[in-house]
Design a protein around this motif. Sequence first.
Motif, short mmCIF file in Angstrom:
data_model
loop_
_atom_site.label_atom_id
_atom_site.label_comp_id
_atom_site.label_asym_id
_atom_site.label_seq_id
_atom_site.Cartn_x
_atom_site.Cartn_y
_atom_site.Cartn_z
N ASP B 1 0.84 -1.19 0.00
CA ASP B 1 0.00 0.00 0.00
C ASP B 1 0.88 1.25 0.00
O ASP B 1 1.96 1.26 0.57
N ALA B 2 0.39 2.32 -0.62
CA ALA B 2 1.17 3.55 -0.70
C ALA B 2 1.34 4.18 0.67
O ALA B 2 0.49 4.05 1.55
N LYS B 3 2.41 4.97 0.83
CA LYS B 3 2.68 5.64 2.09
C LYS B 3 1.97 6.97 2.09
O LYS B 3 1.79 7.61 1.06
N THR B 4 1.58 7.43 3.28
CA THR B 4 0.93 8.73 3.41
C THR B 4 1.74 9.62 4.33
O THR B 4 2.47 9.14 5.21
N THR B 5 1.60 10.93 4.13
CA THR B 5 2.26 11.93 4.97
C THR B 5 1.22 12.90 5.47
O THR B 5 0.46 13.46 4.66
N GLN B 6 1.19 13.09 6.79
CA GLN B 6 0.24 14.00 7.41
C GLN B 6 0.96 14.90 8.40
O GLN B 6 1.98 14.51 8.98
N PRO B 7 0.45 16.12 8.61
CA PRO B 7 1.05 16.95 9.67
C PRO B 7 0.86 16.29 11.03
O PRO B 7 -0.12 15.57 11.26
N THR B 8 1.80 16.55 11.91
CA THR B 8 1.75 15.92 13.23
C THR B 8 0.56 16.41 14.04
O THR B 8 -0.11 15.62 14.71
N SER B 9 0.29 17.70 13.96
CA SER B 9 -0.80 18.26 14.76
C SER B 9 -1.40 19.47 14.07
O SER B 9 -0.76 20.11 13.23
N MET B 10 -2.66 19.75 14.43
CA MET B 10 -3.37 20.92 13.93
C MET B 10 -4.31 21.41 15.02
O MET B 10 -4.78 20.62 15.85
N ASP B 11 -4.59 22.71 14.97
CA ASP B 11 -5.56 23.31 15.88
C ASP B 11 -6.74 23.85 15.08
O ASP B 11 -6.59 24.26 13.93
N CYS B 12 -7.88 23.87 15.74
CA CYS B 12 -9.08 24.40 15.08
C CYS B 12 -9.98 24.98 16.17
O CYS B 12 -10.12 24.39 17.26
N ALA B 13 -10.61 26.12 15.86
CA ALA B 13 -11.57 26.70 16.79
C ALA B 13 -12.92 26.02 16.63
O ALA B 13 -13.34 25.67 15.51
N GLU B 14 -13.58 25.84 17.74
CA GLU B 14 -14.90 25.20 17.73
C GLU B 14 -15.84 25.97 16.81
O GLU B 14 -15.88 27.20 16.83
N GLY B 15 -16.57 25.23 15.98
CA GLY B 15 -17.51 25.84 15.05
C GLY B 15 -16.94 26.16 13.68
O GLY B 15 -17.69 26.38 12.73
N ARG B 16 -15.62 26.17 13.61
CA ARG B 16 -14.98 26.43 12.32
C ARG B 16 -14.75 25.12 11.59
O ARG B 16 -14.83 24.04 12.16
N ALA B 17 -14.44 25.24 10.30
CA ALA B 17 -14.12 24.05 9.51
C ALA B 17 -12.70 23.60 9.81
O ALA B 17 -11.79 24.41 9.90
N ALA B 18 -12.53 22.30 9.95
CA ALA B 18 -11.20 21.72 10.11
C ALA B 18 -10.83 21.05 8.80
O ALA B 18 -11.58 20.21 8.29
N ASN B 19 -9.68 21.44 8.25
CA ASN B 19 -9.22 20.88 6.98
C ASN B 19 -7.92 20.12 7.23
O ASN B 19 -6.89 20.72 7.51
N LEU B 20 -7.98 18.81 7.12
CA LEU B 20 -6.82 17.98 7.42
C LEU B 20 -6.23 17.45 6.12
O LEU B 20 -6.88 16.68 5.41
N PRO B 21 -4.98 17.82 5.81
CA PRO B 21 -4.37 17.38 4.56
C PRO B 21 -3.67 16.04 4.69
O PRO B 21 -3.27 15.63 5.78
N CYS B 22 -3.51 15.40 3.55
CA CYS B 22 -2.78 14.13 3.48
C CYS B 22 -2.11 14.03 2.10
O CYS B 22 -2.77 14.24 1.08
N ASN B 23 -0.86 13.73 2.10
CA ASN B 23 -0.13 13.49 0.85
C ASN B 23 0.05 12.01 0.63
O ASN B 23 0.46 11.29 1.55
N HIS B 24 -0.24 11.58 -0.58
CA HIS B 24 -0.06 10.16 -0.96
C HIS B 24 0.41 10.14 -2.41
O HIS B 24 -0.29 9.64 -3.29
N SER B 25 1.59 10.66 -2.63
CA SER B 25 2.09 10.88 -3.98
C SER B 25 2.38 9.58 -4.74
O SER B 25 2.48 9.60 -5.97
N THR B 26 2.54 8.47 -4.03
CA THR B 26 2.84 7.20 -4.72
C THR B 26 1.59 6.33 -4.87
O THR B 26 1.71 5.13 -5.18
N ILE B 27 0.43 6.90 -4.69
CA ILE B 27 -0.80 6.13 -4.78
C ILE B 27 -0.95 5.53 -6.18
O ILE B 27 -0.61 6.16 -7.19
N SER B 28 -1.43 4.31 -6.25
CA SER B 28 -1.63 3.68 -7.55
C SER B 28 -3.12 3.70 -7.90
O SER B 28 -3.97 4.02 -7.08
N GLY B 29 -3.41 3.35 -9.17
CA GLY B 29 -4.75 3.53 -9.68
C GLY B 29 -5.84 2.76 -8.97
O GLY B 29 -7.00 3.18 -8.98
#
Lengths: 113, 111
Positions: B1-29
């Motif tokens: 399975d392809a490897k993923t990269t994510q930030p270690t931590s994120m903060d978000c204020a209550e009620g706001r949108a939380a956007n969590l990124p993920c990189n998976h550049s070696t993902i296959s079809g």
Amino acid sequence: ETGVTQTPRHLVMGMTNKKSLKCEQHLGHNAMYWYKQSAKKPLELMFVYSLEERVENNSVPSRFSPECPNSSHLFLHLHTLQPEDSALYLCASSSGTVGEIQYFGAGTRLSVL
Amino acid sequence: DAKTTQPTSMDCAEGRAANLPCNHSTISGNEYVYWYRQIHSQGPQYIIHGLKNNETNEMASLIITEDRKSSTLILPHATLRDTAVYYCIVRTLSGYSTLTFGKGTMLLVSP
């Protein structure tokens, strides 16, 4: 409530003890899994059972012995554990079909003294 | 399975949108992107998964880039109960399948 129940929730045992962890799923699934989560480490897959047959053993020491008597129950028998075996042990189940989702229990927190 | 990269931590204020990124550049079809989360001292919980189209359910939305090399999990209105470690996992589909968990992103939602 995920439909996967693990007992006990907490367990303290000595290195010479023998104990068993139990997992029961009420979802009609065909596959069951044991994972280990040590402090500050990612979840590690230990064993996979599909239709009551072990299909994967991820190089787990023999002091951990799984048993799957039927598709609803999974056990992890423990004997002569080491302190480094202290961890959260998680059970999961899935339907065994393509694209299925795994449902996890709440885990058993094990401390080996 | 392809490897993923994510930030270690994120903060978000209550009620706001939380956007969590993920990189998976070696993902296959034939690999899907799955998201799970783990609230402290509980088992992981499935959130959402997708192949190449954006997906939405009652918990979250998943946006996958056109080249499929990255994705974003969106919690539209974060609550304190969304504080958890979020795992992005790439895997193929099979009759039974295993999940390879990385370290994930620790999302802290604050009042």
